[in-house]
Design a protein around this motif. Structure first.
Motif, PDB file in Angstrom:
ATOM      1  N   ASP A  13       0.833  -1.209   0.000  1.00  0.00           N
ATOM      2  CA  ASP A  13       0.000   0.000   0.000  1.00  0.00           C
ATOM      3  C   ASP A  13       0.864   1.254   0.000  1.00  0.00           C
ATOM      4  O   ASP A  13       0.578   2.223  -0.699  1.00  0.00           O
ATOM      5  CB  ASP A  13      -0.938   0.021   1.209  1.00  0.00           C
ATOM      6  CG  ASP A  13      -2.038  -1.022   1.135  1.00  0.00           C
ATOM      7  OD1 ASP A  13      -2.274  -1.561   0.024  1.00  0.00           O
ATOM      8  OD2 ASP A  13      -2.659  -1.293   2.183  1.00  0.00           O
ATOM      9  N   GLN A  14       1.951   1.241   0.783  1.00  0.00           N
ATOM     10  CA  GLN A  14       2.854   2.384   0.825  1.00  0.00           C
ATOM     11  C   GLN A  14       3.556   2.571  -0.513  1.00  0.00           C
ATOM     12  O   GLN A  14       3.698   3.694  -0.997  1.00  0.00           O
ATOM     13  CB  GLN A  14       3.887   2.214   1.944  1.00  0.00           C
ATOM     14  CG  GLN A  14       4.831   3.382   2.068  1.00  0.00           C
ATOM     15  CD  GLN A  14       4.127   4.674   2.425  1.00  0.00           C
ATOM     16  OE1 GLN A  14       3.221   4.682   3.254  1.00  0.00           O
ATOM     17  NE2 GLN A  14       4.511   5.773   1.819  1.00  0.00           N
ATOM     18  N   ILE A  15       3.996   1.470  -1.115  1.00  0.00           N
ATOM     19  CA  ILE A  15       4.635   1.545  -2.435  1.00  0.00           C
ATOM     20  C   ILE A  15       3.659   2.107  -3.463  1.00  0.00           C
ATOM     21  O   ILE A  15       4.003   3.006  -4.237  1.00  0.00           O
ATOM     22  CB  ILE A  15       5.156   0.156  -2.866  1.00  0.00           C
ATOM     23  CG1 ILE A  15       6.308  -0.273  -1.966  1.00  0.00           C
ATOM     24  CG2 ILE A  15       5.577   0.166  -4.337  1.00  0.00           C
ATOM     25  CD1 ILE A  15       6.713  -1.727  -2.123  1.00  0.00           C
ATOM     26  N   ASP A  16       2.436   1.592  -3.472  1.00  0.00           N
ATOM     27  CA  ASP A  16       1.420   2.077  -4.409  1.00  0.00           C
ATOM     28  C   ASP A  16       1.150   3.563  -4.218  1.00  0.00           C
ATOM     29  O   ASP A  16       1.025   4.316  -5.186  1.00  0.00           O
ATOM     30  CB  ASP A  16       0.113   1.295  -4.247  1.00  0.00           C
ATOM     31  CG  ASP A  16       0.231  -0.160  -4.677  1.00  0.00           C
ATOM     32  OD1 ASP A  16       1.205  -0.498  -5.384  1.00  0.00           O
ATOM     33  OD2 ASP A  16      -0.654  -0.951  -4.296  1.00  0.00           O
ATOM     34  N   SER A  17       1.078   4.003  -2.972  1.00  0.00           N
ATOM     35  CA  SER A  17       0.834   5.410  -2.679  1.00  0.00           C
ATOM     36  C   SER A  17       1.982   6.283  -3.179  1.00  0.00           C
ATOM     37  O   SER A  17       1.759   7.358  -3.747  1.00  0.00           O
ATOM     38  CB  SER A  17       0.650   5.594  -1.172  1.00  0.00           C
ATOM     39  OG  SER A  17       0.508   6.947  -0.854  1.00  0.00           O
ATOM     40  N   THR A  18       3.206   5.823  -2.991  1.00  0.00           N
ATOM     41  CA  THR A  18       4.381   6.568  -3.445  1.00  0.00           C
ATOM     42  C   THR A  18       4.391   6.693  -4.962  1.00  0.00           C
ATOM     43  O   THR A  18       4.659   7.764  -5.514  1.00  0.00           O
ATOM     44  CB  THR A  18       5.670   5.877  -2.959  1.00  0.00           C
ATOM     45  OG1 THR A  18       5.639   5.816  -1.533  1.00  0.00           O
ATOM     46  CG2 THR A  18       6.907   6.631  -3.414  1.00  0.00           C
ATOM     47  N   VAL A  19       4.068   5.609  -5.651  1.00  0.00           N
ATOM     48  CA  VAL A  19       4.021   5.630  -7.119  1.00  0.00           C
ATOM     49  C   VAL A  19       2.908   6.553  -7.596  1.00  0.00           C
ATOM     50  O   VAL A  19       3.104   7.358  -8.512  1.00  0.00           O
ATOM     51  CB  VAL A  19       3.843   4.202  -7.683  1.00  0.00           C
ATOM     52  CG1 VAL A  19       3.549   4.232  -9.174  1.00  0.00           C
ATOM     53  CG2 VAL A  19       5.080   3.365  -7.404  1.00  0.00           C
ATOM     54  N   ASP A  20       1.742   6.472  -6.968  1.00  0.00           N
ATOM     55  CA  ASP A  20       0.626   7.347  -7.347  1.00  0.00           C
ATOM     56  C   ASP A  20       0.993   8.815  -7.173  1.00  0.00           C
ATOM     57  O   ASP A  20       0.680   9.650  -8.033  1.00  0.00           O
ATOM     58  CB  ASP A  20      -0.623   7.027  -6.510  1.00  0.00           C
ATOM     59  CG  ASP A  20      -1.255   5.696  -6.870  1.00  0.00           C
ATOM     60  OD1 ASP A  20      -0.935   5.153  -7.951  1.00  0.00           O
ATOM     61  OD2 ASP A  20      -2.062   5.193  -6.058  1.00  0.00           O
ATOM     62  N   ASP A  21       1.664   9.147  -6.073  1.00  0.00           N
ATOM     63  CA  ASP A  21       2.097  10.527  -5.841  1.00  0.00           C
ATOM     64  C   ASP A  21       3.072  10.989  -6.918  1.00  0.00           C
ATOM     65  O   ASP A  21       2.982  12.114  -7.408  1.00  0.00           O
ATOM     66  CB  ASP A  21       2.756  10.675  -4.470  1.00  0.00           C
ATOM     67  CG  ASP A  21       1.768  10.566  -3.323  1.00  0.00           C
ATOM     68  OD1 ASP A  21       0.546  10.650  -3.571  1.00  0.00           O
ATOM     69  OD2 ASP A  21       2.229  10.390  -2.175  1.00  0.00           O
ATOM     70  N   ALA A  22       4.008  10.119  -7.295  1.00  0.00           N
ATOM     71  CA  ALA A  22       4.986  10.472  -8.331  1.00  0.00           C
ATOM     72  C   ALA A  22       4.306  10.694  -9.677  1.00  0.00           C
ATOM     73  O   ALA A  22       4.652  11.634 -10.411  1.00  0.00           O
ATOM     74  CB  ALA A  22       6.049   9.388  -8.443  1.00  0.00           C
ATOM     75  N   VAL A  23       3.335   9.872 -10.006  1.00  0.00           N
ATOM     76  CA  VAL A  23       2.601  10.029 -11.269  1.00  0.00           C
ATOM     77  C   VAL A  23       1.825  11.341 -11.267  1.00  0.00           C
ATOM     78  O   VAL A  23       1.824  12.084 -12.258  1.00  0.00           O
ATOM     79  CB  VAL A  23       1.663   8.823 -11.516  1.00  0.00           C
ATOM     80  CG1 VAL A  23       0.705   9.095 -12.662  1.00  0.00           C
ATOM     81  CG2 VAL A  23       2.475   7.563 -11.773  1.00  0.00           C
ATOM     82  N   GLN A  24       1.197  11.659 -10.161  1.00  0.00           N
ATOM     83  CA  GLN A  24       0.457  12.925 -10.066  1.00  0.00           C
ATOM     84  C   GLN A  24       1.380  14.130 -10.218  1.00  0.00           C
ATOM     85  O   GLN A  24       1.039  15.097 -10.900  1.00  0.00           O
ATOM     86  CB  GLN A  24      -0.308  13.008  -8.745  1.00  0.00           C
ATOM     87  CG  GLN A  24      -1.505  12.094  -8.688  1.00  0.00           C
ATOM     88  CD  GLN A  24      -2.216  12.153  -7.347  1.00  0.00           C
ATOM     89  OE1 GLN A  24      -1.855  12.917  -6.457  1.00  0.00           O
ATOM     90  NE2 GLN A  24      -3.241  11.328  -7.200  1.00  0.00           N
ATOM     91  N   ARG A  25       2.570  14.082  -9.586  1.00  0.00           N
ATOM     92  CA  ARG A  25       3.532  15.186  -9.726  1.00  0.00           C
ATOM     93  C   ARG A  25       4.002  15.314 -11.171  1.00  0.00           C
ATOM     94  O   ARG A  25       4.135  16.425 -11.688  1.00  0.00           O
ATOM     95  CB  ARG A  25       4.732  14.977  -8.803  1.00  0.00           C
ATOM     96  CG  ARG A  25       4.500  15.443  -7.390  1.00  0.00           C
ATOM     97  CD  ARG A  25       5.794  15.538  -6.609  1.00  0.00           C
ATOM     98  NE  ARG A  25       6.592  14.325  -6.638  1.00  0.00           N
ATOM     99  CZ  ARG A  25       6.398  13.265  -5.863  1.00  0.00           C
ATOM    100  NH1 ARG A  25       5.403  13.280  -4.997  1.00  0.00           N
ATOM    101  NH2 ARG A  25       7.172  12.221  -5.945  1.00  0.00           N
ATOM    102  N   ALA A  26       4.242  14.185 -11.825  1.00  0.00           N
ATOM    103  CA  ALA A  26       4.703  14.217 -13.214  1.00  0.00           C
ATOM    104  C   ALA A  26       3.628  14.799 -14.126  1.00  0.00           C
ATOM    105  O   ALA A  26       3.923  15.621 -15.001  1.00  0.00           O
ATOM    106  CB  ALA A  26       5.087  12.821 -13.675  1.00  0.00           C
TER     107      ALA A  26
END
Length: 104
Positions: A13-26
């Motif tokens: 869940d933490q990994i997924d959240s980190t990836v989602d945040d990075a995609v949103q920033r990009a």
């Protein structure tokens, strides 16, 4: 498998959240809309080639480079050329560059 007080899947869940945040920033960093004719930071004219190449460009090359440097310095993510910090017990080990510099 849960470890200690963590629930099953908490790490993923933490990994997924980190990836989602990075995609949103990009996605947020991508330009959209009409490009400016003059830099919003320094006021110099933005060359037509830059305006055509990048949709929604707001800054000249120099100002954008400075902004990128500041953002990279405050980023939570490290690029391959940035120093890495590893936790070793209760102390930290900072490396001078890429992992391969220390771990061939």
């Amino acid at each position: 498998m849960a470890g200690g007080w963590t629930a099953d899947g908490a790490v993923q869940d933490q990994i997924d959240s980190t990836v989602d945040d990075a995609v949103q920033r990009a996605r947020k960093a991508l330009g959209h809309g009409e490009s400016e004719h003059y830099c919003q930071e320094c006021g110099t004219e933005i060359p037509e080639a830059r305006r055509l190449a990048l949709q929604g460009v707001r800054y000249c090359v120099n100002c954008q480079a400075e902004m990128d440097k500041k953002q990279a310095a405050s980023s939570l993510f490290q690029t391959a050329d940035e120093p890495h910090i590893f936790r070793w017990g209760s102390s930290f080990l900072a490396t001078a560059g890429r992992d391969r510099d220390i771990f061939p």
